[in-house]
Design an enzyme around this catalytic site. Structure first.
Site, PDB file in Angstrom:
ATOM      1  N   HIS A   1      -2.619 -11.681  -3.974  1.00  0.00           N
ATOM      2  CA  HIS A   1      -2.681 -10.938  -5.240  1.00  0.00           C
ATOM      3  C   HIS A   1      -2.861 -11.874  -6.438  1.00  0.00           C
ATOM      4  CE1 HIS A   1      -1.602  -7.094  -3.350  1.00  0.00           C
ATOM      5  NE2 HIS A   1      -0.732  -7.791  -2.626  1.00  0.00           N
TER       6      HIS A   1
ATOM      7  N   ASN B   1       0.292  -0.601  -3.068  1.00  0.00           N
ATOM      8  CA  ASN B   1      -1.139  -0.859  -2.912  1.00  0.00           C
ATOM      9  C   ASN B   1      -1.907   0.424  -3.187  1.00  0.00           C
ATOM     10  OD1 ASN B   1      -1.084  -3.592  -2.232  1.00  0.00           O
ATOM     11  ND2 ASN B   1      -0.917  -3.199  -0.048  1.00  0.00           N
TER      12      ASN B   1
END
EC number: 1.11.1.6
Length: 562
Positions: free
Chosen positions: A64, A137
């Site tokens: 990320h 997510n």
């Protein structure tokens, strides 16, 4: 909305050294021994600037890394008090400020944010009772269900260890891992449709993926999964458009959100939970702890409880977005417990641990991570969101370490009986405050507490899982793993979407260098749908040699659940 209690200063700004004193020379002028001579070691302004520059970068997130975000406001529209005593979910109309960070998963910080990859969507809510995080997510499932695979899975999404090429040039290790771990098929079916390339951060959904356990005041457990759905609906880019933007505008999503907020737009999301009782979990076709499965909405409908409104851009990207640290441990506030999901259990350790590596031992004292109820004097200001509005001051025994902004002043770093050092303890349901941990603890008190905990644990485990001993276990692959992705491909995707799915897979898999892996890709999709595998084989120019699941597992030495 000023989350961090920062005062708007109207004083003149004076160029100064790090010690705060003004610097009287030109900021661009170095101190020389003579014109055109060597610089002097006594030029501490130069040394200070160079030393600071040498240390500007903190390690980027191992996953990320590419991302952006903004400030937000959460509002509770419907109470969840019947299933949880968690404080933020009780009173309709409750509001709190927060921060959201959107990201891709695999790429480095300089990679395109339109890449075909899951999107991380992490929220931090600054409640009066402490910081509450959702680390979600944009896909409701994931590539794996056993935590031990996570590091090697991420390795396969990164650069090749020999060539150092990423998947934009060589996708061999990417597909080699996925096809040897076919529980990934659900996530791949989701991701290689156009759902894998959202049109913007404001027009995509977010999901917890994991099951959490909410507990009410009667001690009743309810499994939940969180859904955060865009108010405008889910919008996507075609694979070709996403690829074009990757080259022409690699910060497309970041720029789009920044511009939206700068222009006064306030994108909105609606928050829901799916709920499942432990009794329902025993009858559920799949494991409630399986991150590769969804809960069908017909059986477990969405229940709305709140809204999230994106409100404004941050003042400084590094301070508020790069330094923000999320963790599912902050999801598990009083009234919410983690499930037995293996990946969730590992994340409870991994997320705080990686922040300690990335930002330092005292990362939670940084302004963006500091709870409002910490009572830190540096949090005070003209904001409505300072510690004075919190019901209690948070205190613990963690002290010292590098870059400690707030060390609790004279507070003792142990349970103390000294005057003016009273420390209270809340019960689990947050209703009562007592001195229950003061003084000496007798054995019989401990025994009563342990018996109660064991009874609760046995009761919960009996409902969902048999009481087990420790053992080594490899999750096998079974026909159940293909049911939901098959339904997604065959029943949800229309003919045009199926063509785009094939196109997206082939454009990615054609970069595989190893013929064996390329052939396995066709068989992998053939397990999902035989016609699909055949079409992909034709497009990749490899022989179509279909196999059943047992043959696939034996050929590639994959553990079978049969």
């Amino acid at each position: 909305m000023n989350v961090f209690g920062k005062k708007e200063e109207k004083q003149e700004k004076v160029y100064s050294l790090q010690n705060g004193f003004p610097y009287s020379h030109h900021p661009y002028a170095s101190q020389y021994s003579r014109p055109d001579g060597p610089i002097l070691l006594q030029d501490f302004h130069l040394l200070e600037n160079i030393a600071s520059f040498d240390r500007e970068r903190v390690p980027e997130r191992v996953v990320h890394a590419k991302g952006g975000g903004c400030r937000l406001e959460f509002e509770l529209t419907d109470s969840l008090s019947d299933i949880t005593y968690a404080a933020p979910y009780q009173n309709v109309g409750y509001k709190c400020p927060g921060l959201v960070r959107f990201s891709t998963v695999g790429g480095e910080s300089g990679t395109p944010d339109t890449a075909r990859d899951p999107r991380g969507v992490s929220f931090k809510f600054y409640t009066e009772w402490g910081n509450h995080d959702w680390v979600f997510n944009n896909t409701p499932v994931f590539f794996l269900r056993d935590a031990i695979k996570f590091p090697v899975f991420i390795h396969s999404q990164k650069r090749d260890p020999q060539s150092h090429l990423n998947q934009f040039q060589d996708t061999t290790i990417y597909w080699d891992y996925l096809t040897l771990n076919p529980e990934s098929i659900h996530q791949i079916t989701y991701m290689f449709g156009d759902r894998g390339t959202p049109a913007s951060w404001a027009s995509m959904n977010a999901y917890s993926g994991h099951s959490f356990i909410m507990v009410n005041k009667e001690g009743k457990d309810t499994y939940v999964q969180f859904h955060v759905l865009s108010d405008t609906g889910f919008e996507t880019l075609t694979g070709d458009k996403a690829a074009e933007l990757s080259g022409s505008h690699p910060d497309y999503n970041q720029a789009k959100l920044f511009t939206q907020l700068q222009n006064g737009e306030k994108p909105k999301f609606n928050c829901y939970v799916q709920t499942m009782t432990p009794e329902q979990a025993t009858k559920f076709r799949y494991s409630v702890n399986d991150l590769t499965k969804i809960w069908p909405h017909k059986e477990f409908p969405l229940r709305k409880f709140g809204t999230i409104t994106l409100t404004e851009n941050v003042d400084n990207y590094f301070q508020e977005i790069e330094q923000v640290a999320f963790s599912p441990t902050n999801t598990c506030i009083p009234g919410i417990k983690p499930s037995n999901d293996s990946v969730l259990q590992a994340r409870l350790f991994s997320y705080p641990d990686t922040q300690r590596h990335r930002l330092g031992a005292n990362y939670q004292q940084l302004p963006v991570n500091r709870p409002r109820n910490l009572g830190c004097p540096y949090s005070k200001g003209d904001s409505q969101y300072t510690a004075e509005q919190c019901p209690f001051k948070a205190v613990n025994f963690q002290r010292d370490g590098p870059m400690s902004y707030y060390n609790f002043g004279p507070e003792p770093n142990y349970i103390s009986s000294l005057p003016n050092q009273t420390l209270k303890f809340k019960n689990e349901d947050n209703d009562e405050v007592s001195d229950k941990f003061k003084g000496i603890v007798l054995d019989e008190v401990t025994e009563v507490s342990v018996r109660k905990q064991e009874q609760d644990q046995i009761r919960n485990e009996h409902i969902v899982d048999a009481k087990i001993n420790q053992y080594y276990y490899v999750y096998g692959i079974s026909p159940l793993d293909f049911e939901q992705p098959r339904a997604l491909y065959e029943k949800v995707y229309n003919d045009e979407q199926k063509k785009l799915f094939v196109h997206n897979v082939v454009c990615h898999a054609c970069k595989i260098k190893d013929p064996k892996v390329k052939k396995r890709v066709t068989q992998y999709f053939g397990l999902l749908n035989e016609d699909l595998g055949k079409v992909i084989a034709e497009c990749l120019g490899v022989p179509w040699e279909p196999v059943d699941l047992e043959g696939y597992a034996k050929t590639w030495s994959i553990a079978s659940a049969n």
